[in-house]
Design a protein around this motif. Structure first.
Motif, PDB file in Angstrom:
ATOM      1  N   ASP A  53       0.783   3.877  -3.040  1.00 53.86           N
ATOM      2  CA  ASP A  53       0.407   5.280  -2.813  1.00 53.86           C
ATOM      3  C   ASP A  53       1.490   6.228  -3.325  1.00 53.86           C
ATOM      4  O   ASP A  53       1.189   7.260  -3.941  1.00 53.86           O
ATOM      5  CB  ASP A  53       0.161   5.534  -1.330  1.00 53.86           C
ATOM      6  CG  ASP A  53      -1.112   4.868  -0.826  1.00 53.86           C
ATOM      7  OD1 ASP A  53      -1.925   4.427  -1.671  1.00 53.86           O
ATOM      8  OD2 ASP A  53      -1.290   4.789   0.409  1.00 53.86           O
ATOM      9  N   ARG A  95       0.825  -1.207   0.000  1.00 50.32           N
ATOM     10  CA  ARG A  95       0.000   0.000   0.000  1.00 50.32           C
ATOM     11  C   ARG A  95       0.860   1.259   0.000  1.00 50.32           C
ATOM     12  O   ARG A  95       0.571   2.217  -0.732  1.00 50.32           O
ATOM     13  CB  ARG A  95      -0.933   0.002   1.215  1.00 50.32           C
ATOM     14  CG  ARG A  95      -1.920   1.173   1.206  1.00 50.32           C
ATOM     15  CD  ARG A  95      -2.866   1.134   2.372  1.00 50.32           C
ATOM     16  NE  ARG A  95      -2.187   1.244   3.652  1.00 50.32           N
ATOM     17  CZ  ARG A  95      -1.994   0.227   4.494  1.00 50.32           C
ATOM     18  NH1 ARG A  95      -2.430  -0.988   4.181  1.00 50.32           N
ATOM     19  NH2 ARG A  95      -1.372   0.408   5.638  1.00 50.32           N
ATOM     20  N   GLN A  96       1.895   1.277   0.808  1.00 49.93           N
ATOM     21  CA  GLN A  96       2.766   2.446   0.860  1.00 49.93           C
ATOM     22  C   GLN A  96       3.448   2.694  -0.488  1.00 49.93           C
ATOM     23  O   GLN A  96       3.515   3.834  -0.964  1.00 49.93           O
ATOM     24  CB  GLN A  96       3.814   2.266   1.958  1.00 49.93           C
ATOM     25  CG  GLN A  96       3.232   2.313   3.364  1.00 49.93           C
ATOM     26  CD  GLN A  96       4.197   1.780   4.415  1.00 49.93           C
ATOM     27  OE1 GLN A  96       5.354   1.480   4.122  1.00 49.93           O
ATOM     28  NE2 GLN A  96       3.712   1.643   5.646  1.00 49.93           N
TER      29      GLN A  96
END
Length: 222
Positions: free
Chosen positions: A83, A79-80
């Protein structure tokens, strides 16, 4: 014979109070430390609980097994990274090739900064790779890159855009993984990322200038 069912890797419950949120954060921080020090083979819930200063029973309230902890760490990393890369690729105030160059630099730098934990998570992947949750985590990936390719290759066929997208993603992942296995100085990382970005940008330029864009094939020149 019926296929073996994968163990659940979903969290048992989500923390709703500040105290519970702090407990889960402590467990995950301890898990990172244990994984980086011990590696995937020696990673256990007991070691994580001891490092976090909590009982194994408290840990099991949120994570049913070690695969669930490792998958949470991997999901957070996915996710990081997603993003970060989405923020770069969707910045339409910059031209596409500028965004692509920034993407390469951000990705390679991130790979090098978190090399130890990435290697350990890669080793742990067989524990959760075939679980439904892992497939769901990957289901939506690629949309941002496909949208970017429509800007970078406006006259190309869908097949050509897909080829370009797959090639860039695969090269970034494989080369980044290999490059980050050795400790690198910032100047070395920047020079390597520049060279890779030059290669990708030249590739996109060649597709935009190629007469073989229609139908998705690349024409060969004599």
């Amino acid at each position: 014979m019926a296929p073996r069912r994968s163990a659940s890797i979903s969290s048992r419950k989500q923390p709703k109070q500040a105290r519970s949120t702090d407990l889960v954060a402590a467990i995950l921080e301890a898990a990172v430390q244990v994984l980086a020090k011990e590696g995937a083979q020696r990673f256990t819930t007991a070691r994580v609980a001891e490092k976090a200063g909590v009982s194994v029973g408290s840990l099991y309230q949120y994570f049913p097994n070690k695969a669930a902890i490792l998958f949470r760490l991997q999901s957070d990393e996915w996710r990081q990274t997603s993003d970060l890369l989405r923020g770069i690729l969707e910045d339409r105030e910059r031209p596409p090739l500028d965004r692509l160059r920034r993407l390469v630099h951000a990705f390679i730098r991130s790979e090098c900064e978190e090399a130890a934990i990435r290697v350990a998570l890669h080793d742990a992947a067989p524990l959760y790779r075939d679980a439904p949750e892992a497939r769901q985590a990957h289901a939506g990936s690629g949309r941002t890159m496909r949208a970017f390719m429509q800007e970078a290759l406006p006259d190309a066929s869908d097949q050509t855009r897909k080829l370009a997208s797959d090639l860039i993603k695969t090269t970034l992942n494989k080369v980044g993984e290999h490059f980050s296995q050795t400790p690198r100085r910032p100047a070395e990382i920047a020079a390597y990322a520049d060279a890779m970005a030059d290669m990708f940008c030249a590739y996109i330029d060649s597709l935009n200038n190629s007469g073989g864009l229609q139908g998705g094939g690349l024409t060969s020149s004599s």
